[in-house]
Scaffold this motif. Structure first.
Motif, PDB file in Angstrom:
ATOM      1  N   PHE A 163     -19.803  26.887 -19.657  1.00  0.00           N
ATOM      2  CA  PHE A 163     -20.526  25.828 -20.931  1.00  0.00           C
ATOM      3  C   PHE A 163     -18.822  25.469 -20.785  1.00  0.00           C
ATOM      4  O   PHE A 163     -18.394  24.133 -20.956  1.00  0.00           O
ATOM      5  CB  PHE A 163     -20.438  26.403 -21.944  1.00  0.00           C
ATOM      6  N   VAL A 164     -17.699  25.876 -20.953  1.00  0.00           N
ATOM      7  CA  VAL A 164     -16.691  25.506 -21.716  1.00  0.00           C
ATOM      8  C   VAL A 164     -15.978  24.689 -20.354  1.00  0.00           C
ATOM      9  O   VAL A 164     -15.326  23.418 -20.589  1.00  0.00           O
ATOM     10  CB  VAL A 164     -15.634  26.306 -21.324  1.00  0.00           C
ATOM     11  N   GLU A 165     -16.228  25.234 -19.515  1.00  0.00           N
ATOM     12  CA  GLU A 165     -15.979  24.430 -17.342  1.00  0.00           C
ATOM     13  C   GLU A 165     -16.394  23.076 -17.976  1.00  0.00           C
ATOM     14  O   GLU A 165     -15.550  22.365 -17.324  1.00  0.00           O
ATOM     15  CB  GLU A 165     -16.050  25.714 -16.608  1.00  0.00           C
ATOM     16  N   LEU A 166     -17.874  23.023 -18.183  1.00  0.00           N
ATOM     17  CA  LEU A 166     -18.713  22.173 -17.695  1.00  0.00           C
ATOM     18  C   LEU A 166     -18.470  20.940 -19.090  1.00  0.00           C
ATOM     19  O   LEU A 166     -17.922  19.610 -18.994  1.00  0.00           O
ATOM     20  CB  LEU A 166     -19.848  22.094 -17.902  1.00  0.00           C
ATOM     21  N   GLN A 167     -17.402  21.426 -20.438  1.00  0.00           N
ATOM     22  CA  GLN A 167     -17.210  20.302 -21.238  1.00  0.00           C
ATOM     23  C   GLN A 167     -15.644  19.522 -21.186  1.00  0.00           C
ATOM     24  O   GLN A 167     -15.529  18.433 -21.744  1.00  0.00           O
ATOM     25  CB  GLN A 167     -17.059  21.883 -23.007  1.00  0.00           C
ATOM     26  N   ASN A 168     -14.953  21.104 -20.012  1.00  0.00           N
ATOM     27  CA  ASN A 168     -13.836  20.224 -19.913  1.00  0.00           C
ATOM     28  C   ASN A 168     -13.711  19.238 -19.124  1.00  0.00           C
ATOM     29  O   ASN A 168     -13.033  18.620 -18.200  1.00  0.00           O
ATOM     30  CB  ASN A 168     -12.907  21.339 -19.402  1.00  0.00           C
ATOM     31  N   ASN A 169     -14.802  19.292 -17.917  1.00  0.00           N
ATOM     32  CA  ASN A 169     -15.166  17.948 -17.128  1.00  0.00           C
ATOM     33  C   ASN A 169     -16.696  17.646 -17.122  1.00  0.00           C
ATOM     34  O   ASN A 169     -17.034  17.720 -16.304  1.00  0.00           O
ATOM     35  CB  ASN A 169     -14.609  18.906 -15.455  1.00  0.00           C
ATOM     36  N   LEU A 170     -16.689  16.685 -18.395  1.00  0.00           N
ATOM     37  CA  LEU A 170     -17.702  16.119 -18.191  1.00  0.00           C
ATOM     38  C   LEU A 170     -17.489  14.541 -17.746  1.00  0.00           C
ATOM     39  O   LEU A 170     -15.935  14.285 -17.700  1.00  0.00           O
ATOM     40  CB  LEU A 170     -18.152  15.785 -20.230  1.00  0.00           C
ATOM     41  N   PRO A 171     -18.640  13.973 -17.095  1.00  0.00           N
ATOM     42  CA  PRO A 171     -19.107  12.827 -16.332  1.00  0.00           C
ATOM     43  C   PRO A 171     -17.838  11.975 -17.273  1.00  0.00           C
ATOM     44  O   PRO A 171     -18.864  11.781 -18.303  1.00  0.00           O
ATOM     45  CB  PRO A 171     -20.710  12.836 -15.474  1.00  0.00           C
ATOM     46  N   ASP A 172     -18.429  10.798 -16.451  1.00  0.00           N
ATOM     47  CA  ASP A 172     -18.055  10.141 -17.137  1.00  0.00           C
ATOM     48  C   ASP A 172     -18.945   8.623 -17.758  1.00  0.00           C
ATOM     49  O   ASP A 172     -20.032   8.620 -17.006  1.00  0.00           O
ATOM     50  CB  ASP A 172     -17.003   8.386 -15.593  1.00  0.00           C
ATOM     51  N   PHE A 173     -19.039   8.678 -19.237  1.00  0.00           N
ATOM     52  CA  PHE A 173     -20.149   8.470 -19.946  1.00  0.00           C
ATOM     53  C   PHE A 173     -20.198   7.083 -20.347  1.00  0.00           C
ATOM     54  O   PHE A 173     -21.006   6.396 -21.256  1.00  0.00           O
ATOM     55  CB  PHE A 173     -20.641   8.872 -21.003  1.00  0.00           C
ATOM     56  N   GLY A 174     -18.970   6.620 -20.459  1.00  0.00           N
ATOM     57  CA  GLY A 174     -18.518   4.947 -20.216  1.00  0.00           C
ATOM     58  C   GLY A 174     -18.424   4.953 -21.743  1.00  0.00           C
ATOM     59  O   GLY A 174     -17.872   5.509 -22.651  1.00  0.00           O
ATOM     60  N   SER A 175     -18.731   3.689 -22.343  1.00  0.00           N
ATOM     61  CA  SER A 175     -18.471   3.711 -23.700  1.00  0.00           C
ATOM     62  C   SER A 175     -19.185   4.640 -24.263  1.00  0.00           C
ATOM     63  O   SER A 175     -19.234   5.003 -25.744  1.00  0.00           O
ATOM     64  CB  SER A 175     -19.181   2.774 -24.425  1.00  0.00           C
ATOM     65  N   TYR A 176     -19.801   5.543 -23.788  1.00  0.00           N
ATOM     66  CA  TYR A 176     -20.817   6.698 -24.727  1.00  0.00           C
ATOM     67  C   TYR A 176     -20.052   8.265 -25.285  1.00  0.00           C
ATOM     68  O   TYR A 176     -20.275   8.520 -25.543  1.00  0.00           O
ATOM     69  CB  TYR A 176     -21.774   7.081 -24.467  1.00  0.00           C
TER      70      TYR A 176
END
Length: 326
Positions: free
Chosen positions: A268-281
């Motif tokens: 979870f921590v790894e994904l949280q720290n490397n979220l995709p680019d969600f643009g304006s959101y």
């Protein structure tokens, strides 16, 4: 094994308690006495000591008004009591109950002969309206469907046969049966941000929700192990399944369950720290995921620091009453 001897699961996140932890004490009692009279007086007395509404301030600290958190508190109670009441309900009967509740969640009025729980469902729906949109309602209803169908209904055969599932089967079932998919949906209205559907469907967000559910399933099994060790027919606690499957001691099973839990937390921590680019959101999604972590750590704190007797006092966990009358 006593609960005090069970290790406390740890998280790399803090926990926060919202300002309304004690705001619903009397309302909660009134709800139980008004709309849950289809349950026995003994069971209702037990629920009054469970402090379920208090848990919402631990799990959803982002809510900034009592109006904002009231539907979450009401939902917390009706979903928990629904789960307890229907624990061994025949699957074919539960399917119809599930579908009727979903219809009310999505706008139908309760029928005159419905149990009071349906009135609570309708009230929570109306109280959620100022903070959500139709897409959120559809996701909320789908989460409830999945929880009942792939969780409760999948557990029932094991409970009736008193047969242990395999560990992998259990983890998949508990991901749903712990009810954290529907419990997780109010994170969005609690922070005044409804995740757009195209982002809610993103594989990374779906994986984070899956990890949240599995982490919290193990968290729940740690919190209830003393209670469940006292029940000879308990076959769905992850610690007991590990003990049975690998023929090891309860202490070794606790260690292995903690390892699985910690691996989920690390992912979870790894994904949280490397979220995709969600643009304006992006900032809103960062905040949304942050409050998912506070939901996890908050519930963990409530198990140990809250005033609930649900897991702490022997005999205070109610027996399922569906089909037995009051």
């Amino acid at each position: 094994m006593k609960q005090k001897d069970v290790p406390v699961l740890q998280y790399p996140w803090p926990y926060e308690v919202g300002p309304f932890a004690e705001s619903f004490n009397q309302e909660e009692i009134n709800w139980i006495d008004t709309d849950y009279t289809f349950m026995s007086e003994t069971t209702r007395r037990k629920y009054k000591g469970h402090g379920l509404a208090q848990a919402t301030s631990y799990m959803f600290p982002g809510a900034r008004s009592i109006e904002q958190i009231r539907p979450i508190a009401r939902f917390m109670i009706w979903l928990t009591l629904y789960d307890d009441y229907h624990e061994i309900c025949p699957v074919n009967e539960l399917a119809g109950i599930r579908d009727h509740i979903i219809a009310v969640m999505l706008g139908e009025n309760p029928r005159p002969d419905d149990i009071g729980l349906l009135r609570q469902v309708a009230l929570s729906r109306e109280e959620f309206r100022p903070y959500v949109n139709n897409n959120w309602f559809q996701r909320w209803a789908q989460s409830f469907y999945d929880y009942t169908t792939y969780g409760i209904m999948e557990e029932t055969p094991y409970k009736l046969s008193m047969q242990f599932p395999t560990l992998n089967n259990l983890l998949l079932i508990r991901e749903y049966s712990i009810s954290m998919y529907p419990y997780g949906d109010p994170v969005e209205p609690s922070i005044n941000f409804i995740v757009p559907d195209h982002i809610s469907r993103h594989p990374v967000i779906k994986r984070l929700k899956m990890l949240m559910c599995r982490i919290m399933a193990i968290q729940n099994d740690f919190a209830s192990i003393e209670k469940e060790l006292a029940v000879a027919t308990e076959v769905l606690n992850v610690i007991l399944v590990i003990k049975h499957q690998y023929k090891i001691s309860i202490e070794e099973a606790l260690t292995e369950a903690m390892r699985i839990h910690d691996d989920y937390v690390a992912e979870f921590v790894e994904l949280q720290n490397n979220l995709p680019d969600f643009g304006s959101y992006q900032k809103d999604i960062d905040r949304f995921v942050h409050y998912m972590t506070l939901m996890i750590s908050g519930l963990g704190a409530w198990y140990h620091k809250g005033r609930s007797t649900r897991y702490k006092a022997p005999g205070e966990f109610p027996k399922p009453e569906y089909g037995h009358g009051v």
